[in-house]
Design a protein around this motif. Structure first.
Motif, short mmCIF file in Angstrom:
data_model
loop_
_atom_site.label_atom_id
_atom_site.label_comp_id
_atom_site.label_asym_id
_atom_site.label_seq_id
_atom_site.Cartn_x
_atom_site.Cartn_y
_atom_site.Cartn_z
N PRO A 147 18.78 1.83 8.18
CA PRO A 147 18.13 2.19 6.74
C PRO A 147 16.62 2.19 6.90
CG PRO A 147 20.31 1.18 6.61
CD PRO A 147 19.68 1.07 8.00
N ALA A 148 16.33 0.96 7.49
CA ALA A 148 14.75 0.42 7.26
C ALA A 148 13.83 1.56 7.86
CB ALA A 148 14.71 -0.79 8.18
N LEU A 149 14.31 2.35 9.20
CA LEU A 149 13.46 3.43 9.65
C LEU A 149 13.41 4.66 8.48
CD1 LEU A 149 14.52 3.44 13.34
CD2 LEU A 149 12.71 2.17 12.17
N SER A 150 14.45 4.81 7.94
CA SER A 150 14.31 6.05 7.02
C SER A 150 13.74 5.44 5.89
CB SER A 150 15.70 6.39 6.53
OG SER A 150 16.58 5.27 5.76
N LEU A 151 13.67 4.17 5.55
CA LEU A 151 12.56 3.76 4.47
C LEU A 151 11.28 3.83 4.81
CD1 LEU A 151 12.27 2.18 1.66
CD2 LEU A 151 12.55 -0.02 2.93
N VAL A 152 10.88 3.54 5.99
CA VAL A 152 9.42 3.81 6.28
C VAL A 152 8.92 5.18 6.22
CG1 VAL A 152 7.81 3.36 8.33
CG2 VAL A 152 9.51 1.79 8.01
N THR A 153 9.86 6.10 6.74
CA THR A 153 9.41 7.48 6.82
C THR A 153 9.31 7.81 5.43
OG1 THR A 153 10.96 7.95 8.71
CG2 THR A 153 10.38 9.71 7.63
N ALA A 154 10.07 7.66 4.60
CA ALA A 154 9.94 7.88 3.01
C ALA A 154 8.67 7.50 2.67
CB ALA A 154 11.16 7.40 2.20
N VAL A 155 8.33 6.34 2.92
CA VAL A 155 7.27 5.83 2.25
C VAL A 155 5.90 6.35 2.82
CG1 VAL A 155 5.83 3.71 2.42
CG2 VAL A 155 8.13 3.42 1.83
N VAL A 156 5.96 6.83 4.19
CA VAL A 156 4.66 7.44 4.79
C VAL A 156 4.80 8.69 4.24
CG1 VAL A 156 3.89 8.29 6.80
CG2 VAL A 156 4.78 6.11 6.76
N VAL A 157 5.87 9.37 4.04
CA VAL A 157 5.81 10.92 3.74
C VAL A 157 5.14 10.88 2.02
CG1 VAL A 157 7.09 12.82 2.70
CG2 VAL A 157 7.43 11.85 4.94
N ARG A 158 5.56 9.88 1.32
CA ARG A 158 5.33 9.95 -0.28
C ARG A 158 3.77 9.41 -0.49
NH1 ARG A 158 8.25 9.85 -4.82
NH2 ARG A 158 10.29 9.53 -3.26
N GLN A 159 3.35 8.32 0.45
CA GLN A 159 1.71 8.03 0.38
C GLN A 159 1.17 8.54 1.40
OE1 GLN A 159 1.19 5.97 -1.94
NE2 GLN A 159 3.21 5.50 -2.74
N GLY A 160 1.28 9.93 1.79
CA GLY A 160 0.94 10.64 2.84
C GLY A 160 -0.91 11.01 2.42
N ARG A 161 -0.85 11.39 1.33
CA ARG A 161 -2.27 11.91 0.71
C ARG A 161 -3.35 10.89 0.71
NH1 ARG A 161 -2.05 15.56 -4.31
NH2 ARG A 161 -4.35 15.52 -4.03
N SER A 162 -2.75 9.35 0.38
CA SER A 162 -3.58 8.23 0.34
C SER A 162 -3.76 7.72 1.45
CB SER A 162 -2.70 7.13 -0.72
OG SER A 162 -2.50 7.60 -1.99
N ILE A 163 -2.90 7.71 2.55
CA ILE A 163 -3.05 7.30 3.96
C ILE A 163 -4.12 8.45 4.60
CG2 ILE A 163 -1.96 7.13 6.05
CD1 ILE A 163 0.57 6.19 4.48
N TYR A 164 -3.87 9.39 4.37
CA TYR A 164 -4.85 10.64 5.06
C TYR A 164 -6.30 10.14 4.80
CZ TYR A 164 -7.02 14.94 6.00
OH TYR A 164 -7.92 15.83 6.35
N ALA A 165 -6.67 9.85 3.22
CA ALA A 165 -7.75 9.95 2.48
C ALA A 165 -8.26 8.50 3.30
CB ALA A 165 -7.64 9.65 1.12
N ALA A 166 -7.67 7.66 3.25
CA ALA A 166 -8.09 6.15 4.01
C ALA A 166 -8.42 6.46 5.42
CB ALA A 166 -6.93 4.91 3.59
N LEU A 167 -7.54 7.17 6.11
CA LEU A 167 -7.74 7.23 7.79
C LEU A 167 -9.14 8.21 7.79
CD1 LEU A 167 -4.31 7.64 9.17
CD2 LEU A 167 -5.68 5.80 9.16
#
Length: 266
Positions: A147-167
């Motif tokens: 479940p932890a890996l699916s949690l990571v995937t869900a977080v990255v997808v949900r926060q994708g726009r913010s992470i993209y802007a920071a990168l």
């Protein structure tokens, strides 16, 4: 029959069969990963090599069966499968589409690439490094069961726009720092800071505060640029970490809410 196998693979409606199949697949993944690591050890004799090849071949058979079965039962995951009003041609097209969707999905590609070297090896010898890469890729299969890996995937997808802007901002700063340090250090150290791409390695290690020491400025202005890059690097690398941390907290709250709601509904 296909529906029953689908339930065994993807749900715990048949707990015993589901856990046995899951354990078999996890054992196969662990086997190929262990063999890939052991084979890189020095003084690997021929007797151990034969045993490792047997273990790998067995694991690859299991993973190949998993791929074929998941490909076969893929239509069961679509709602149209249970609609008996569909015509035969439409049903066939939808079945093919469901299977293709599985193959091009992230986990479907992992399933395919994990066994591809073994399949190619039946026709033409494949270098050992490809099996090692396939073993590393097979570890992503754990996303189905951990479940932890699916949690990571869900977080990255949900926060994708913010992470993209920071990168994007971080990438701009990296290129800017590499360009500036190249301008001030090239004459003093032409071998180390020979180009902007070469200097980009220094910018990455400096802003990440890793500092391998293979490249370092010696001019006063270069040292100043390095100090500024370190300060900005600490700040900028902390931004994605903060975004992910808040995303994890939000996702955990949502999952806890769903669990509590289901408990109340019962």
């Amino acid at each position: 029959m296909r529906t029953q196998i689908y339930q065994i693979l993807y749900s715990d409606s048949r707990p015993l069969a589901h856990h046995v199949v899951k354990g078999l697949f996890l054992l196969a993944v662990g086997a190929v990963a262990a063999v890939a690591m052991i084979e890189t050890l020095p003084r690997f004799d021929q007797t151990a090599e034969a045993a490792m090849n047997t273990v790998r071949a067995t694991a690859m058979v299991v993973l190949s069966v998993e791929l074929i079965v998941r490909f076969w039962v893929a239509p069961e995951g679509s709602a149209h499968t249970f609609d008996t009003t569909n015509s035969g041609s439409f049903h066939t097209a939808e079945t093919s589409a469901s299977r293709f969707t599985y193959l091009v999905s992230p986990l479907g590609l992992v399933d395919l690439l994990a066994v591809l070297p073994a399949w190619v090896n039946l026709l033409h010898p494949v270098p050992l490094h490809w099996f090692e890469l396939a073993a590393a890729l097979s570890l992503f299969k754990l996303a189905r069961y951990v479940p932890a890996l699916s949690l990571v995937t869900a977080v990255v997808v949900r926060q994708g726009r913010s992470i993209y802007a920071a990168l994007v901002v971080l990438s701009i700063l990296l290129v800017f720092a590499a360009t500036v340090i190249y301008l001030f250090e090239y004459e003093a150290q032409p071998a180390s800071f020979s180009s902007i791409p070469e200097s980009l390695w220094w910018a990455i290690t400096t802003m990440a505060t890793v500092g391998y020491g293979d490249m370092s400025p010696i001019t006063p202005i270069g040292k100043l640029v390095g100090g500024i890059a370190m300060v900005f690097g600490i700040a900028m690398f902390a931004v994605p970490a903060g975004i992910l941390a808040s995303g994890f907290a939000e996702e955990l709250r949502k999952r806890d809410f769903v669990v509590n709601w289901q408990s109340v509904a019962r």
